[in-house]
Design a protein around this motif. Structure first.
Motif, PDB file in Angstrom:
ATOM      1  N   PRO A  51      -3.281 -34.793  16.858  1.00 43.08           N
ATOM      2  CA  PRO A  51      -2.914 -33.529  17.503  1.00 43.08           C
ATOM      3  C   PRO A  51      -3.642 -32.322  16.899  1.00 43.08           C
ATOM      4  O   PRO A  51      -4.009 -32.330  15.721  1.00 43.08           O
ATOM      5  CB  PRO A  51      -1.408 -33.406  17.241  1.00 43.08           C
ATOM      6  CG  PRO A  51      -0.960 -34.766  16.862  1.00 43.08           C
ATOM      7  CD  PRO A  51      -2.120 -35.461  16.239  1.00 43.08           C
ATOM      8  N   SER A  52      -3.807 -31.306  17.717  1.00 42.39           N
ATOM      9  CA  SER A  52      -4.417 -30.054  17.261  1.00 42.39           C
ATOM     10  C   SER A  52      -4.105 -28.957  18.272  1.00 42.39           C
ATOM     11  O   SER A  52      -4.077 -29.217  19.473  1.00 42.39           O
ATOM     12  CB  SER A  52      -5.934 -30.213  17.147  1.00 42.39           C
ATOM     13  OG  SER A  52      -6.565 -28.960  16.999  1.00 42.39           O
ATOM     14  N   THR A  53      -3.885 -27.761  17.779  1.00 38.17           N
ATOM     15  CA  THR A  53      -3.828 -26.579  18.659  1.00 38.17           C
ATOM     16  C   THR A  53      -5.042 -25.703  18.373  1.00 38.17           C
ATOM     17  O   THR A  53      -5.912 -25.501  19.218  1.00 38.17           O
ATOM     18  CB  THR A  53      -2.525 -25.788  18.437  1.00 38.17           C
ATOM     19  OG1 THR A  53      -1.432 -26.625  18.785  1.00 38.17           O
ATOM     20  CG2 THR A  53      -2.496 -24.516  19.298  1.00 38.17           C
ATOM     21  N   ARG A  54      -5.136 -25.199  17.123  1.00 40.87           N
ATOM     22  CA  ARG A  54      -6.152 -24.221  16.768  1.00 40.87           C
ATOM     23  C   ARG A  54      -7.584 -24.762  16.810  1.00 40.87           C
ATOM     24  O   ARG A  54      -8.466 -24.154  17.405  1.00 40.87           O
ATOM     25  CB  ARG A  54      -5.910 -23.666  15.351  1.00 40.87           C
ATOM     26  CG  ARG A  54      -4.904 -22.567  15.277  1.00 40.87           C
ATOM     27  CD  ARG A  54      -4.152 -22.647  13.967  1.00 40.87           C
ATOM     28  NE  ARG A  54      -3.357 -23.855  13.966  1.00 40.87           N
ATOM     29  CZ  ARG A  54      -2.152 -23.939  14.531  1.00 40.87           C
ATOM     30  NH1 ARG A  54      -1.608 -22.892  15.041  1.00 40.87           N
ATOM     31  NH2 ARG A  54      -1.480 -25.083  14.563  1.00 40.87           N
ATOM     32  N   THR A  55      -7.813 -25.890  16.172  1.00 46.03           N
ATOM     33  CA  THR A  55      -9.201 -26.341  16.026  1.00 46.03           C
ATOM     34  C   THR A  55      -9.801 -26.669  17.386  1.00 46.03           C
ATOM     35  O   THR A  55     -10.893 -26.207  17.736  1.00 46.03           O
ATOM     36  CB  THR A  55      -9.265 -27.560  15.079  1.00 46.03           C
ATOM     37  OG1 THR A  55      -8.498 -27.267  13.916  1.00 46.03           O
ATOM     38  CG2 THR A  55     -10.681 -27.880  14.688  1.00 46.03           C
ATOM     39  N   ARG A 104     -11.845 -35.167  15.755  1.00 46.94           N
ATOM     40  CA  ARG A 104     -10.775 -35.230  14.744  1.00 46.94           C
ATOM     41  C   ARG A 104     -10.245 -36.659  14.741  1.00 46.94           C
ATOM     42  O   ARG A 104      -9.986 -37.236  15.799  1.00 46.94           O
ATOM     43  CB  ARG A 104      -9.653 -34.252  15.062  1.00 46.94           C
ATOM     44  CG  ARG A 104      -8.448 -34.466  14.149  1.00 46.94           C
ATOM     45  CD  ARG A 104      -7.411 -33.397  14.284  1.00 46.94           C
ATOM     46  NE  ARG A 104      -7.884 -32.135  13.734  1.00 46.94           N
ATOM     47  CZ  ARG A 104      -7.119 -31.062  13.570  1.00 46.94           C
ATOM     48  NH1 ARG A 104      -5.846 -31.094  13.931  1.00 46.94           N
ATOM     49  NH2 ARG A 104      -7.612 -29.947  13.064  1.00 46.94           N
ATOM     50  N   HIS A 132     -11.980 -31.066   6.261  1.00 47.41           N
ATOM     51  CA  HIS A 132     -11.793 -30.208   7.444  1.00 47.41           C
ATOM     52  C   HIS A 132     -12.763 -29.027   7.262  1.00 47.41           C
ATOM     53  O   HIS A 132     -12.362 -27.887   7.045  1.00 47.41           O
ATOM     54  CB  HIS A 132     -10.348 -29.732   7.531  1.00 47.41           C
ATOM     55  CG  HIS A 132      -9.956 -29.184   8.876  1.00 47.41           C
ATOM     56  ND1 HIS A 132     -10.864 -28.835   9.852  1.00 47.41           N
ATOM     57  CD2 HIS A 132      -8.733 -28.910   9.393  1.00 47.41           C
ATOM     58  CE1 HIS A 132     -10.207 -28.373  10.912  1.00 47.41           C
ATOM     59  NE2 HIS A 132      -8.914 -28.416  10.662  1.00 47.41           N
ATOM     60  N   GLN A 135     -12.585 -25.570   9.137  1.00 47.06           N
ATOM     61  CA  GLN A 135     -11.449 -24.734   8.714  1.00 47.06           C
ATOM     62  C   GLN A 135     -11.807 -24.019   7.408  1.00 47.06           C
ATOM     63  O   GLN A 135     -11.522 -22.831   7.236  1.00 47.06           O
ATOM     64  CB  GLN A 135     -10.199 -25.605   8.521  1.00 47.06           C
ATOM     65  CG  GLN A 135      -8.975 -24.821   8.041  1.00 47.06           C
ATOM     66  CD  GLN A 135      -8.434 -23.848   9.072  1.00 47.06           C
ATOM     67  OE1 GLN A 135      -8.260 -24.204  10.228  1.00 47.06           O
ATOM     68  NE2 GLN A 135      -8.176 -22.607   8.670  1.00 47.06           N
ATOM     69  N   PRO A 265      -3.613 -22.376   6.932  1.00 44.53           N
ATOM     70  CA  PRO A 265      -4.404 -22.894   8.062  1.00 44.53           C
ATOM     71  C   PRO A 265      -3.552 -23.063   9.318  1.00 44.53           C
ATOM     72  O   PRO A 265      -4.101 -23.166  10.424  1.00 44.53           O
ATOM     73  CB  PRO A 265      -4.904 -24.245   7.551  1.00 44.53           C
ATOM     74  CG  PRO A 265      -3.905 -24.660   6.511  1.00 44.53           C
ATOM     75  CD  PRO A 265      -3.418 -23.384   5.874  1.00 44.53           C
ATOM     76  N   LEU A 266      -2.213 -23.113   9.146  1.00 42.71           N
ATOM     77  CA  LEU A 266      -1.266 -23.341  10.242  1.00 42.71           C
ATOM     78  C   LEU A 266      -1.513 -24.740  10.837  1.00 42.71           C
ATOM     79  O   LEU A 266      -2.620 -25.247  10.734  1.00 42.71           O
ATOM     80  CB  LEU A 266      -1.365 -22.244  11.300  1.00 42.71           C
ATOM     81  CG  LEU A 266      -1.174 -20.803  10.787  1.00 42.71           C
ATOM     82  CD1 LEU A 266      -1.379 -19.815  11.943  1.00 42.71           C
ATOM     83  CD2 LEU A 266       0.201 -20.607  10.149  1.00 42.71           C
ATOM     84  N   PRO A 267      -0.553 -25.408  11.439  1.00 41.06           N
ATOM     85  CA  PRO A 267       0.787 -24.903  11.699  1.00 41.06           C
ATOM     86  C   PRO A 267       1.619 -24.772  10.415  1.00 41.06           C
ATOM     87  O   PRO A 267       1.386 -25.476   9.443  1.00 41.06           O
ATOM     88  CB  PRO A 267       1.380 -25.979  12.608  1.00 41.06           C
ATOM     89  CG  PRO A 267       0.656 -27.236  12.252  1.00 41.06           C
ATOM     90  CD  PRO A 267      -0.729 -26.807  11.895  1.00 41.06           C
TER      91      PRO A 267
HETATM   92  N1   CP Z   1      -5.705 -25.414  11.183  1.00 52.07           N
HETATM   93  C1   CP Z   1      -5.689 -26.502  11.980  1.00 52.07           C
HETATM   94  O1   CP Z   1      -6.425 -27.466  11.779  1.00 52.07           O
HETATM   95  O2   CP Z   1      -4.792 -26.422  13.013  1.00 52.07           O
HETATM   96  P1   CP Z   1      -4.665 -27.501  14.161  1.00 52.07           P
HETATM   97  O3   CP Z   1      -4.157 -28.768  13.536  1.00 52.07           O
HETATM   98  O4   CP Z   1      -3.686 -26.909  15.148  1.00 52.07           O
HETATM   99  O5   CP Z   1      -6.028 -27.705  14.760  1.00 52.07           O
END
Ligand code: CP
Length: 314
Positions: A51-55, A104, A132, A135, A265-267
């Motif tokens: 899963p990922s939102t930002r990347t 990823r 990563h 990031q 880095p979130l979440p």
């Molecule tokens: N910072 C980061 O990698 O966020 P995601 O897992 O949402 O991509």
């Protein structure tokens, strides 16, 4: 320098490479991330096995802003891997369809193998518990924007340093800029393991371990926080042992320097309560914003000549 290069590990890049990248990101910032045609006709494929939102979405946003197109998947559900196709064959397909592949994957050390299969450049968007790199580039760029420099600052990292790939690559990134000492704050069992400590010592950094943020907060310029990586434990019961074991409350920030900056880095989960969001310390949403110019710079420098990037901006 960057053209056609795979981006697999942050330590494959020199300080000069990174400075060139940041200069390009600055140019995109100056033009207020205006839509461009630098990568018109180019296709970026995203292959996210985790899963990922930002990347994923910031890479997609960056590609769109540069005039390129995006294909890909955000989980194996709905792909032919559900019918037994291997990740390797899946990468071969994306290699045929696209000009750059962003991957990823939860496996350790898999990116090298994927990169050998692919003729197109490959970008590591998160690999196991180790790497990563994009990031880390965003994190370093954020520090320059917030503090004006990377050298000469006191750094702390806090949380599940043992399992989080973001913080490990952040530490490696700092080593490229000559940082020699970093404070680690975590429960003992979440401290980085011996092999990471050794590898980072080899890169010239000494890690000093503490269990309480209150003992070190007053001397830090930058604090990098990470959540408990529940998904990396063998079972939920094991992870539960650490629930609530580190939480950065306003109370704990009372003796912080006025210009401390907190990165994440979130979440986030419980370790970073929303009461910190409205303090001048919070830099984590700016970090999210800076991911766009940095990833625009990565894509444009890998997919075209730097001169063309600059022509496209005129
Ligand atoms: N910072 C980061 O990698 O966020 P995601 O897992 O949402 O991509």
């Amino acid at each position: 320098m960057w053209k056609n290069r795979d981006l697999i590990e942050i330590t494959d890049f020199t300080r000069k490479d990174i400075e060139i990248l940041f200069k390009q990101a600055d140019i995109f910032l100056e033009t207020r991330l205006a839509p461009l045609k630098i990568l018109e006709g180019k296709i970026m494929a995203t292959a996210f096995f985790e899963p990922s939102t930002r990347t994923r979405l910031s890479f997609e946003a960056a590609m769109h802003r540069l005039g390129g197109s995006v294909i890909g998947f955000s989980s194996t559900a709905g792909t032919s891997m559900e019918k037994g196709e291997s990740p390797e064959d899946t990468i071969r397909m994306l290699d045929t369809y696209s000009d750059v592949i962003v991957i990823r994957h939860p496996g350790e050390g898999v990116m090298e193998g994927f990169a050998r299969l692919a003729k197109q450049p490959l970008i590591n968007a998160g690999e196991g518990q180790t790497n990563h790199p994009t990031q880390a580039l965003v994190d370093l760029y954020t520090i320059i924007k917030e503090k004006g420099k990377i050298e000469g600052l006191e750094y702390g990292v806090m949380g599940d340093v043992k399992h989080a790939r973001t913080v490990k690559d952040f530490i490696k990134g700092l080593s490229i800029f000559g940082i020699r000492e970093i404070t680690v704050v975590s429960p003992k069992k979440l401290a980085p393991d011996e092999s990471f400590v050794k590898s980072i010592e080899w890169r010239g950094i000494k890690l000093n371990h503490y269990e309480k943020i209150e003992d070190v907060i007053s001397r830090l310029d930058v604090l990098y926080l990470v959540r408990l990586q529940v998904e990396r434990f063998s079972n939920l019961r094991e992870a539960k042992e650490f629930k609530g074991s580190y939480i950065l409350t306003l109370e704990k920030l009372k003796s912080a320097k006025k210009d401390l900056r907190i990165l994440h880095p979130l979440p986030r989960t419980e370790e970073l309560p929303s009461e910190v969001d409205n303090t001048p310390y919070a830099a984590y949403f700016k970090q999210v914003f800076y991911s766009i110019p940095v990833r625009m710079a990565i894509l444009s420098l890998i997919l075209t000549d730097i001169e063309r990037v600059q022509e496209g901006l005129i």
